[in-house]
Design an enzyme around this catalytic site. Structure first.
Site, mmCIF file in Angstrom:
data_model
loop_
_atom_site.group_PDB
_atom_site.id
_atom_site.type_symbol
_atom_site.label_atom_id
_atom_site.label_comp_id
_atom_site.label_asym_id
_atom_site.label_seq_id
_atom_site.Cartn_x
_atom_site.Cartn_y
_atom_site.Cartn_z
ATOM 1 N N HIS A 194 56.227 58.016 14.483
ATOM 2 C CA HIS A 194 55.185 57.176 15.072
ATOM 3 C C HIS A 194 53.802 57.539 14.550
ATOM 4 O O HIS A 194 53.419 58.714 14.547
ATOM 5 C CB HIS A 194 55.200 57.317 16.595
ATOM 6 C CG HIS A 194 56.410 56.733 17.254
ATOM 7 N ND1 HIS A 194 56.420 55.463 17.783
ATOM 8 C CD2 HIS A 194 57.651 57.242 17.474
ATOM 9 C CE1 HIS A 194 57.625 55.207 18.308
ATOM 10 N NE2 HIS A 194 58.382 56.276 18.130
ATOM 11 N N GLY B 130 58.286 52.149 24.042
ATOM 12 C CA GLY B 130 57.759 52.265 25.395
ATOM 13 C C GLY B 130 58.866 52.573 26.380
ATOM 14 O O GLY B 130 59.968 52.969 25.989
ATOM 15 N N GLU C 1 67.850 56.564 24.411
ATOM 16 C CA GLU C 1 67.018 57.750 24.549
ATOM 17 C C GLU C 1 66.787 58.033 26.031
ATOM 18 O O GLU C 1 67.283 59.007 26.575
ATOM 19 C CB GLU C 1 65.676 57.563 23.819
ATOM 20 C CG GLU C 1 64.767 58.789 23.914
ATOM 21 C CD GLU C 1 63.366 58.528 23.408
ATOM 22 O OE1 GLU C 1 62.657 59.513 23.101
ATOM 23 O OE2 GLU C 1 62.953 57.347 23.326
ATOM 24 N N ASP D 18 60.156 61.816 15.002
ATOM 25 C CA ASP D 18 59.651 61.068 16.142
ATOM 26 C C ASP D 18 58.123 61.166 16.212
ATOM 27 O O ASP D 18 57.425 60.233 15.864
ATOM 28 C CB ASP D 18 60.295 61.532 17.446
ATOM 29 C CG ASP D 18 60.177 60.504 18.559
ATOM 30 O OD1 ASP D 18 59.825 59.352 18.258
ATOM 31 O OD2 ASP D 18 60.444 60.840 19.717
#
Length: 380
Positions: free
Chosen positions: A27, A186, A216, A319
């Site tokens: 990200h 989100g 997740e 991540d």
């Protein structure tokens, strides 16, 4: 490709940092340099929880290492706050690429949500253009330093934002100007992909690929919805697919191997494995967010090795490098140290990522040749 010389990881005879890597799940707002956050925060008057780079980096890591995805996501309030202008977005994107290249990444997909970066008046298109400007500058900077890297944007819609169609159209609009795929991110629980079903239908109609955060913070139902409503070609994390796998004593199953366990895949797990749907696994992050708490709380109990041994298309990712305090090199070193992975294992994991990349077939074939050649050089 040129990288600085590094010491081989414990238990290996090769330098993992110098190996070519492919990053599919990283990200943009989770990979800022602490020093950059301090400078950008000072420019916009944003108050941070620490006043020097070392302490700030430590705060992010401590806050993320809580076992809660909700608290993990709260750390992004600070990074997003300083990424609201064209200049800030371009700088963060450029440094992002420079840091990936320094870590040996030769292909990276950078995911981020434009809708979170319009508070200071940028339009969605202007935000995407700013990030692309930075990514291109980062590629040029890496090339000047003797490194090879290619990057693409994964345009992300926030699951709770109800702007899925608008963001899908944005992604397709920029498909020939840096955007390579679509994602939703989100809060996973309570915000299934089916809420954005029309957006995914639009993407499919325009032959634009999607990866979906699933498996997740929520379980198998989320994964199924990602595959059905989201038409996901990859699963963002997807680690909880392991909950659809049971281990049974082989002798009890009538196979005559006393004391040996055999894996039995449920229908969802079998579907994902048999069709080669890539899992974007993020080992350290999965531990920090509690995504794998059903299996244990240390890397040795993470199901990544079981999934890899069973033939799932496992890819290794970071991540959020700032929050987790990791690099892709570090994640590979962690796996090599924990599970005894050798050069051939790291190559297979890397080629899994190449095959799953949102690139044309010819580009994936060329990238495969490059990666294999570099690994062969490392083995010689």
């Amino acid at each position: 490709m040129t990288n600085s010389s590094q010491t081989p990881a414990p238990g290996t005879s090769f330098d993992i940092r110098s190996l070519p890597k492919v990053s599919l799940h990283d990200h943009l707002d989770g990979g800022l340099r602490p020093a950059t956050i301090l400078e950008l925060a000072a420019e916009v008057g944003h108050t941070l929880p620490a006043s020097d780079a070392e302490a700030l980096g430590r705060w992010f890591r401590d806050s993320a290492d809580s076992g809660s995805l909700v608290r993990y996501l709260e750390t992004f309030d600070h990074t997003i706050a300083v990424m609201q202008t064209r200049g800030a977005l371009a700088r963060v994107a450029r440094e992002f690429v420079e840091d990936l290249a320094a870590d040996g990444v030769v292909y990276g997909e950078v995911r981020w949500a434009p809708e979170q970066h319009t508070a200071q008046g940028l339009s969605l298109d202007e935000a995407v253009e700013a990030v692309q400007e930075g990514l291109s500058a980062g590629v040029a900077s890496a090339r000047a330093a003797g490194r090879v890297i290619q990057v693409g944007q994964l345009i992300t819609a926030m699951r709770h934002g109800d702007r899925g169609q608008e963001i899908a159209e944005l992604a397709v609009r920029h498909r020939d100007r840096g955007a390579v795929g679509f994602d939703i991110a989100g809060a996973e629980k309570g915000f299934p992909p089916s809420r954005l079903a029309d957006a995914f239908t639009y993407l499919a109609a325009h032959q634009f690929p999607a990866t979906v955060h699933a498996g997740e913070a929520d379980g198998l139902e989320s994964i199924v919805d990602a595959l059905v409503s989201g038409r996901a070609l990859r699963l963002g994390h997807g680690v909880r697919i392991a909950e659809d796998i049971s281990l049974e004593d082989a002798d009890a199953a009538g196979n005559g191997d006393e004391g040996v366990e055999t894996a039995v895949l449920g229908r969802v797990a079998a579907w994902v494995r048999d069709r080669g749907i890539a899992l974007e696994l993020c080992p350290s992050s999965n531990l920090q967010t509690g995504a794998v708490e059903a299996f244990g709380n240390d890397i040795g109990s993470h199901p990544i090795d079981m999934l890899y041994q069973l033939g799932f298309k496992v890819t290794v990712n970071t991540d959020n490098r700032l929050m987790s305090g990791v690099s892709l090199t570090g994640e590979f070193e962690l796996l090599a140290d924990t599970f005894g992975y050798d050069l051939s294992d790291l190559l297979e994991l890397t080629l899994n990522a190449v095959d799953a990349a949102f690139l044309p077939l010819e580009d994936r074939e060329a990238l495969t040749e490059f990666v294999v050649s570099e690994f062969e050089t490392a083995a010689s």
